[in-house]
Write a protein that holds these residues in place. Structure first.
Motif, mmCIF file in Angstrom:
data_model
loop_
_atom_site.group_PDB
_atom_site.id
_atom_site.type_symbol
_atom_site.label_atom_id
_atom_site.label_comp_id
_atom_site.label_asym_id
_atom_site.label_seq_id
_atom_site.Cartn_x
_atom_site.Cartn_y
_atom_site.Cartn_z
ATOM 1 N N LEU A 124 0.814 -1.042 0.017
ATOM 2 C CA LEU A 124 0.003 0.070 -0.040
ATOM 3 C C LEU A 124 0.832 1.253 0.040
ATOM 4 N N ALA A 125 0.341 2.179 -0.747
ATOM 5 C CA ALA A 125 1.112 3.350 -0.768
ATOM 6 C C ALA A 125 0.212 4.587 -0.427
ATOM 7 N N ILE A 126 0.646 5.191 0.879
ATOM 8 C CA ILE A 126 -0.252 6.267 1.457
ATOM 9 C C ILE A 126 0.696 7.523 1.455
ATOM 10 N N GLY A 127 0.138 8.594 0.736
ATOM 11 C CA GLY A 127 0.862 9.768 0.676
ATOM 12 C C GLY A 127 0.729 10.533 -0.608
ATOM 13 N N GLY A 128 1.447 11.523 -1.121
ATOM 14 C CA GLY A 128 1.284 12.302 -2.207
ATOM 15 C C GLY A 128 1.824 11.653 -3.473
ATOM 16 N N GLY A 129 2.019 12.196 -4.556
ATOM 17 C CA GLY A 129 2.255 11.588 -5.614
ATOM 18 C C GLY A 129 3.615 10.915 -5.851
ATOM 19 N N THR A 130 4.697 11.573 -5.064
ATOM 20 C CA THR A 130 5.877 10.912 -4.992
ATOM 21 C C THR A 130 5.919 9.634 -4.196
ATOM 22 N N ILE A 131 5.052 9.300 -3.214
ATOM 23 C CA ILE A 131 5.145 8.099 -2.785
ATOM 24 C C ILE A 131 4.284 7.086 -3.687
ATOM 25 N N GLY A 132 3.203 7.483 -4.266
ATOM 26 C CA GLY A 132 2.553 6.814 -5.149
ATOM 27 C C GLY A 132 3.383 6.311 -6.413
ATOM 28 N N ASP A 133 4.335 7.240 -7.066
ATOM 29 C CA ASP A 133 5.219 6.767 -7.880
ATOM 30 C C ASP A 133 6.362 5.823 -7.342
ATOM 31 N N ALA A 134 6.920 6.383 -6.419
ATOM 32 C CA ALA A 134 7.991 5.484 -5.883
ATOM 33 C C ALA A 134 7.649 4.114 -5.458
ATOM 34 N N ILE A 135 6.493 3.942 -4.665
ATOM 35 C CA ILE A 135 6.149 2.754 -4.061
ATOM 36 C C ILE A 135 5.164 1.768 -5.105
ATOM 37 N N GLY A 136 4.664 2.448 -5.938
ATOM 38 C CA GLY A 136 4.035 2.086 -7.140
ATOM 39 C C GLY A 136 5.177 1.165 -8.047
ATOM 40 N N PHE A 137 6.312 1.657 -8.060
ATOM 41 C CA PHE A 137 7.633 1.206 -8.691
ATOM 42 C C PHE A 137 7.881 -0.016 -8.031
ATOM 43 N N LEU A 138 7.991 0.185 -6.685
ATOM 44 C CA LEU A 138 8.493 -1.101 -5.823
ATOM 45 C C LEU A 138 7.684 -2.107 -5.964
ATOM 46 N N ALA A 139 6.299 -2.009 -6.147
ATOM 47 C CA ALA A 139 5.295 -2.912 -6.301
ATOM 48 C C ALA A 139 5.541 -3.574 -7.645
ATOM 49 N N ALA A 140 5.779 -2.735 -8.662
ATOM 50 C CA ALA A 140 5.860 -3.168 -10.042
ATOM 51 C C ALA A 140 7.161 -4.250 -10.433
ATOM 52 N N THR A 141 8.177 -3.894 -9.205
ATOM 53 C CA THR A 141 9.341 -4.700 -9.475
ATOM 54 C C THR A 141 9.600 -5.667 -8.342
ATOM 55 N N TYR A 142 8.939 -5.619 -7.284
ATOM 56 C CA TYR A 142 9.216 -6.738 -6.365
ATOM 57 C C TYR A 142 8.772 -7.901 -6.737
ATOM 58 N N MET A 143 9.499 -8.992 -6.955
ATOM 59 C CA MET A 143 9.005 -10.380 -7.401
ATOM 60 C C MET A 143 8.268 -10.353 -8.884
ATOM 61 N N ARG A 144 8.861 -9.425 -9.285
ATOM 62 C CA ARG A 144 8.223 -9.049 -10.794
ATOM 63 C C ARG A 144 6.729 -8.547 -10.842
ATOM 64 N N GLY A 145 6.215 -8.229 -9.625
ATOM 65 C CA GLY A 145 4.971 -7.351 -9.642
ATOM 66 C C GLY A 145 4.069 -8.195 -8.457
ATOM 67 N N THR A 146 3.889 -7.226 -7.539
ATOM 68 C CA THR A 146 3.262 -7.669 -6.275
ATOM 69 C C THR A 146 1.878 -6.579 -6.353
ATOM 70 N N PRO A 147 0.670 -6.973 -5.988
ATOM 71 C CA PRO A 147 -0.448 -6.374 -6.062
ATOM 72 C C PRO A 147 -0.074 -5.051 -5.197
ATOM 73 N N TRP A 148 -0.887 -3.689 -5.664
ATOM 74 C CA TRP A 148 -0.470 -2.660 -5.024
ATOM 75 C C TRP A 148 -1.872 -1.918 -4.978
ATOM 76 N N VAL A 149 -2.135 -0.930 -3.494
ATOM 77 C CA VAL A 149 -3.234 -0.216 -3.494
ATOM 78 C C VAL A 149 -2.964 1.103 -3.176
ATOM 79 N N CYS A 150 -3.466 2.183 -3.921
ATOM 80 C CA CYS A 150 -2.812 3.467 -3.706
ATOM 81 C C CYS A 150 -3.974 4.251 -2.859
ATOM 82 N N VAL A 151 -3.234 5.008 -1.807
ATOM 83 C CA VAL A 151 -4.294 6.019 -0.967
ATOM 84 C C VAL A 151 -3.585 7.137 -1.027
ATOM 85 N N PRO A 152 -4.027 8.024 -2.207
ATOM 86 C CA PRO A 152 -3.432 9.324 -2.361
ATOM 87 C C PRO A 152 -3.830 10.243 -1.339
ATOM 88 N N THR A 153 -2.990 11.099 -0.974
ATOM 89 C CA THR A 153 -3.357 11.918 0.015
ATOM 90 C C THR A 153 -3.086 13.543 -0.318
#
Ligand SMILES: NC(=O)c1ccc[n+]([C@@H]2O[C@H](COP(=O)([O-])OP(=O)(O)OC[C@H]3O[C@@H](n4cnc5c(N)ncnc54)[C@H](O)[C@@H]3O)[C@@H](O)[C@H]2O)c1
Ligand SMILES: [Zn+2]
Length: 389
Positions: A124-153
């Motif tokens: 899960l990524a909780i925060g502004g766009g920088t968190i969403g972008d970075a943590i989304g990327f972490l999710a995209a690449t961890y184990m070649r893709g792990t489900p993620w949820v975005c809670v933009p603030t």
């Protein structure tokens, strides 16, 4: 109503409130489709909605990466996850462009490994766009893709960056250059999460919102321009309607051109060529992203006039609204040639030729490649004559 957490234990007032106030935008991308929930206190149902995304046999494990300043937002997420029997791992991070780097996210892979996150765990990524972008990327690449949820603030992340799956980090020479298009499984835009934002952040989000109005939807443009003060006052009906309309347009574009290859998604770049250049030459210090985009849209309008695409009357109408928004002025010593050089190195430019999304009329854009250095200087001159830097 499907997908709402309404149980006998919920108070009738709450049930009425949720049913009446919540909005949903569906992003339809075949097996990558997902919902964006919009409303006040919708985080209350987050754990429930996430439960709907996994089978009954899957262990419910959530790895929550949140902006370390956002305690109330984090607590509301954790409460909902725990209520629905998710095992919660909370990992605070520092938001900002610095997070969007290999160096900053590398230890986060270690956090996931040490806690034995697997491909069925949720990030899960909780925060502004920088968190969403970075943590989304972490999710995209961890184990070649792990489900993620975005809670933009931030308003900006709620109306723009959280939807569409563009995840990524920066290289020291170029922004957002390392990344992947990787869709979240759910996005939750909670109006209560916006309560702690300062006014500049609201204006910054407004910059992206009014962009959708200008490029797609004259009615929405008029609605936003008439209701700017209500948005600044965090009036909840106006805010939720405005967020929903923005996400409706963003979703429409993303579903037609998910991977940004057909020239449709590029319309969203309106105001961004100049906006990004302005952020670059001012070292990302003077302007928030949406504020720079407001300047960028003024520049794109002025260039549309120079290229004789836009009527002067329409230009005057739009520019008089945008120039009245409370954004920082251009610095006195701003050098137009430096800005033009920065525009040429934008990642959207090809062979260092600046490409622009211009406006033909409210609601209709055109992509323009034949732009001379003189055109850019002329557009800058018109824009700065109207508002002295
Ligand atoms: N992926 C996309 O499609 C996309 C689109 C637009 C922008 N972006 C990216 O988004 C980033 C900008 O996002 P941003 O403007 O949200 O910046 P940000 O993440 O840096 O947040 C701005 C500031 O607001 C604070 N903040 C966040 N939520 C808050 C809250 N509720 N209350 C008080 N403070 C809060 C943060 O701590 C930070 O200091 C840029 O890196 C940009 O490249 C991505
Ligand atoms: Zn933007």
């Amino acid at each position: 109503m499907v997908g709402l957490e309404v149980s006998v234990r919920s108070s009738p007032r709450l049930v009425w409130y949720i049913l009446r106030e919540m909005k949903n935008v569906r992003v339809s991308l075949k097996n990558r489709s997902y919902d964006v929930k919009i409303g006040s206190d919708v985080t209350r149902s987050l754990g429930f909605w996430m439960k709907g995304l996994v089978s009954d046999h899957t262990p419910r494990r959530a790895f929550v990466f949140s902006d370390d300043k956002l305690t109330a937002q984090l607590n509301s997420v954790i409460a909902s996850l725990k209520k629905h029997k998710w095992e919660v791992h909370s990992i605070p991070v520092k938001s900002g462009e610095n997070l969007k780097s290999i160096k900053s996210i590398y230890p986060l892979y270690e956090e996931l490994l040490n806690r034995r996150a697997d491909r069925k765990s949720f990030i899960l990524a909780i925060g502004g766009g920088t968190i969403g972008d970075a943590i989304g990327f972490l999710a995209a690449t961890y184990m070649r893709g792990t489900p993620w949820v975005c809670v933009p603030t931030t308003l900006l992340s709620q109306v723009d960056s959280a939807l569409g799956g563009k995840t990524g980090i920066n290289h020291k020479t170029a922004k957002n250059i390392i990344g992947s298009i990787y869709q979240p499984r759910l996005v939750v835009c909670d109006l209560q999460h916006l309560e702690t934002l300062d006014d500049r952040e609201i204006v910054s989000g407004f910059g992206e919102m009014i962009k959708y109005g200008i490029v797609f939807d004259p009615n929405y443009y008029h609605y936003l321009s008439a209701n700017f003060k209500k948005l600044l006052a965090r009036e909840s009906r106006t805010t939720s309607h405005a967020i929903e309309r923005s996400l409706f347009w963003k979703s429409k574009v993303v579903t037609q051109d998910e991977f940004d290859t057909l020239g449709i998604r590029e319309t969203l770049n309106f105001g961004h060529t100049f906006g990004h250049a302005l952020e670059t030459v001012t070292d990302y210090k003077r302007f928030r992203h949406g504020e720079a985009v407001i300047w960028g849209m003024r520049f794109a309008l002025s260039l549309s006039l120079v290229k004789e695409r836009l009527l002067k009357s329409e230009y005057m109408l739009l520019d008089s609204f945008l120039s009245g928004l409370p954004v920082p002025r251009l610095p006195q010593n701003l050098n137009v040639n430096e800005l033009i050089a920065a525009m040429a190195s934008d990642k959207k430019s090809v062979n260092r030729k600046v490409k622009f999304v211009l406006l033909e009329k409210l609601g209709k854009t055109v992509s323009e490649k034949r732009i001379t250095h003189q055109n850019l200087v002329d557009a800058y001159t018109i824009m700065t004559q109207i508002t002295k830097p």
